[in-house]
Write a protein that holds these residues in place. Structure first.
Motif, PDB file in Angstrom:
ATOM      1  N   PRO A 199     -23.700 -47.643  18.560  1.00 21.46           N
ATOM      2  CA  PRO A 199     -22.402 -48.251  18.888  1.00 21.46           C
ATOM      3  C   PRO A 199     -21.394 -47.967  17.778  1.00 21.46           C
ATOM      4  O   PRO A 199     -21.742 -48.002  16.598  1.00 21.46           O
ATOM      5  CB  PRO A 199     -22.724 -49.749  18.960  1.00 21.46           C
ATOM      6  N   THR A 200     -20.186 -47.655  18.160  1.00 19.04           N
ATOM      7  CA  THR A 200     -19.137 -47.348  17.188  1.00 19.04           C
ATOM      8  C   THR A 200     -18.684 -48.631  16.490  1.00 19.04           C
ATOM      9  O   THR A 200     -18.515 -49.661  17.139  1.00 19.04           O
ATOM     10  CB  THR A 200     -17.947 -46.682  17.912  1.00 19.04           C
ATOM     11  N   ILE A 201     -18.521 -48.533  15.195  1.00 21.20           N
ATOM     12  CA  ILE A 201     -17.997 -49.668  14.427  1.00 21.20           C
ATOM     13  C   ILE A 201     -16.509 -49.394  14.206  1.00 21.20           C
ATOM     14  O   ILE A 201     -16.153 -48.401  13.574  1.00 21.20           O
ATOM     15  CB  ILE A 201     -18.687 -49.784  13.046  1.00 21.20           C
ATOM     16  N   LYS A 206     -18.173 -43.438  25.572  1.00 19.20           N
ATOM     17  CA  LYS A 206     -17.040 -42.755  24.920  1.00 19.20           C
ATOM     18  C   LYS A 206     -17.505 -41.771  23.836  1.00 19.20           C
ATOM     19  O   LYS A 206     -17.102 -40.604  23.817  1.00 19.20           O
ATOM     20  CB  LYS A 206     -16.083 -43.797  24.300  1.00 19.20           C
ATOM     21  N   THR A 207     -18.346 -42.269  22.932  1.00 16.10           N
ATOM     22  CA  THR A 207     -18.807 -41.435  21.818  1.00 16.10           C
ATOM     23  C   THR A 207     -19.661 -40.275  22.323  1.00 16.10           C
ATOM     24  O   THR A 207     -19.512 -39.133  21.865  1.00 16.10           O
ATOM     25  CB  THR A 207     -19.589 -42.306  20.809  1.00 16.10           C
ATOM     26  N   THR A 208     -20.521 -40.552  23.278  1.00 15.70           N
ATOM     27  CA  THR A 208     -21.384 -39.515  23.851  1.00 15.70           C
ATOM     28  C   THR A 208     -20.548 -38.387  24.444  1.00 15.70           C
ATOM     29  O   THR A 208     -20.834 -37.202  24.233  1.00 15.70           O
ATOM     30  CB  THR A 208     -22.297 -40.134  24.943  1.00 15.70           C
ATOM     31  N   PHE A 263      -9.157 -40.649  19.185  1.00 18.81           N
ATOM     32  CA  PHE A 263      -9.494 -41.916  18.536  1.00 18.81           C
ATOM     33  C   PHE A 263     -10.579 -42.582  19.373  1.00 18.81           C
ATOM     34  O   PHE A 263     -10.320 -43.129  20.433  1.00 18.81           O
ATOM     35  CB  PHE A 263      -8.229 -42.778  18.381  1.00 18.81           C
ATOM     36  N   ASP A 264     -11.801 -42.446  18.860  1.00 22.74           N
ATOM     37  CA  ASP A 264     -12.994 -42.951  19.546  1.00 22.74           C
ATOM     38  C   ASP A 264     -13.143 -44.425  19.174  1.00 22.74           C
ATOM     39  O   ASP A 264     -13.715 -44.768  18.137  1.00 22.74           O
ATOM     40  CB  ASP A 264     -14.198 -42.111  19.075  1.00 22.74           C
ATOM     41  N   MET A 265     -12.596 -45.293  20.014  1.00 19.90           N
ATOM     42  CA  MET A 265     -12.541 -46.715  19.697  1.00 19.90           C
ATOM     43  C   MET A 265     -13.854 -47.409  20.031  1.00 19.90           C
ATOM     44  O   MET A 265     -14.552 -47.024  20.977  1.00 19.90           O
ATOM     45  CB  MET A 265     -11.408 -47.375  20.500  1.00 19.90           C
TER      46      MET A 265
HETATM   47 MG    MG Z   1     -18.785 -45.364  20.596  1.00 17.67          MG
END
Ligand code: MG
Ligand code: GTP
Length: 174
Positions: A39-41, A19-21, A58-60
């Protein structure tokens, strides 16, 4: 005017799906764009301009302990993105379960929110082709989903497939 309005997009999917990438790849001005992701916190808000639309994404985090946060972003979302690691065969059933939970939630169940599925990591040799991935998640041409939906394969590292997906999504939102 309409072009200055920001539309909300909830970006969900299991941890490590990309997702973040994907969101970083789409932001040409992000200085961390070419750095590896951590990893997203919790979550991170990412603003993007795509296809002449301002998107507030919203990058969950997809980690188990944070997944209960997802539901709070459904009510105000104009679009939903579900990212799948198409090489993670073992966890496809878990992804299916989480997607069903999301779509059956009070704030999504009866709304025609467009749903974009990314079968990500298409570069990995073990990856499952997008259409098959979709079918394994219960999405195929004959299924009756009460939302417009679209699945495409993607590569978050090179950006392949991202434009196609976001073009579809933004055209649905417009
Ligand atoms: Mg992420
Ligand atoms: P959480 O924040 O923990 O929910 O994970 P995430 O979904 O945001 O995943 P993230 O973007 O952090 O990516 C996880 C790992 O997958 C990173 O090492 C990325 O470099 C890698 N990755 C992302 N997209 C791709 C892809 O398309 N292909 C390959 N080979 N690796 C990818």
């Amino acid at each position: 005017g309409k072009n200055n309005k920001a539309f909300n997009v909830a970006v969900i999917g299991l941890d490590n799906s990309g997702k973040t990438t994907i969101l970083k790849r789409l932001n040409r001005t992000d200085p961390t764009r070419d750095e590896l992701t951590a990893p997203t916190i919790g979550l991170k808000v990412r603003k993007l301009r795509v296809n002449s639309l301002n998107l507030t994404c919203f990058d969950m985090s997809g980690q188990g302990r944070y997944r209960n946060l997802w539901q709070h972003y459904y009510r105000d979302c104009d679009g939903l993105i579900f990212v799948i690691d198409s090489s993670d065969r073992l966890r496809l059933p878990v992804a299916k379960e989480e997607l069903e939970l999301a779509l059956n939630s009070d704030d999504l169940r009866d709304r025609r929110v467009p749903l974009l599925l990314f079968a990500n990591k298409s570069d990995l040799k073990d990856s499952i082709p997008a259409q098959k991935c979709g079918a394994m998640l219960g999405f195929n041409k004959t299924v009756d989903v009460n939302k417009p939906w679209w699945i495409c394969s993607s590569n978050g590292l090179t950006g392949e497939g991202l434009e196609e997906g976001f073009e579809w999504l933004t055209n649905q939102i417009k």
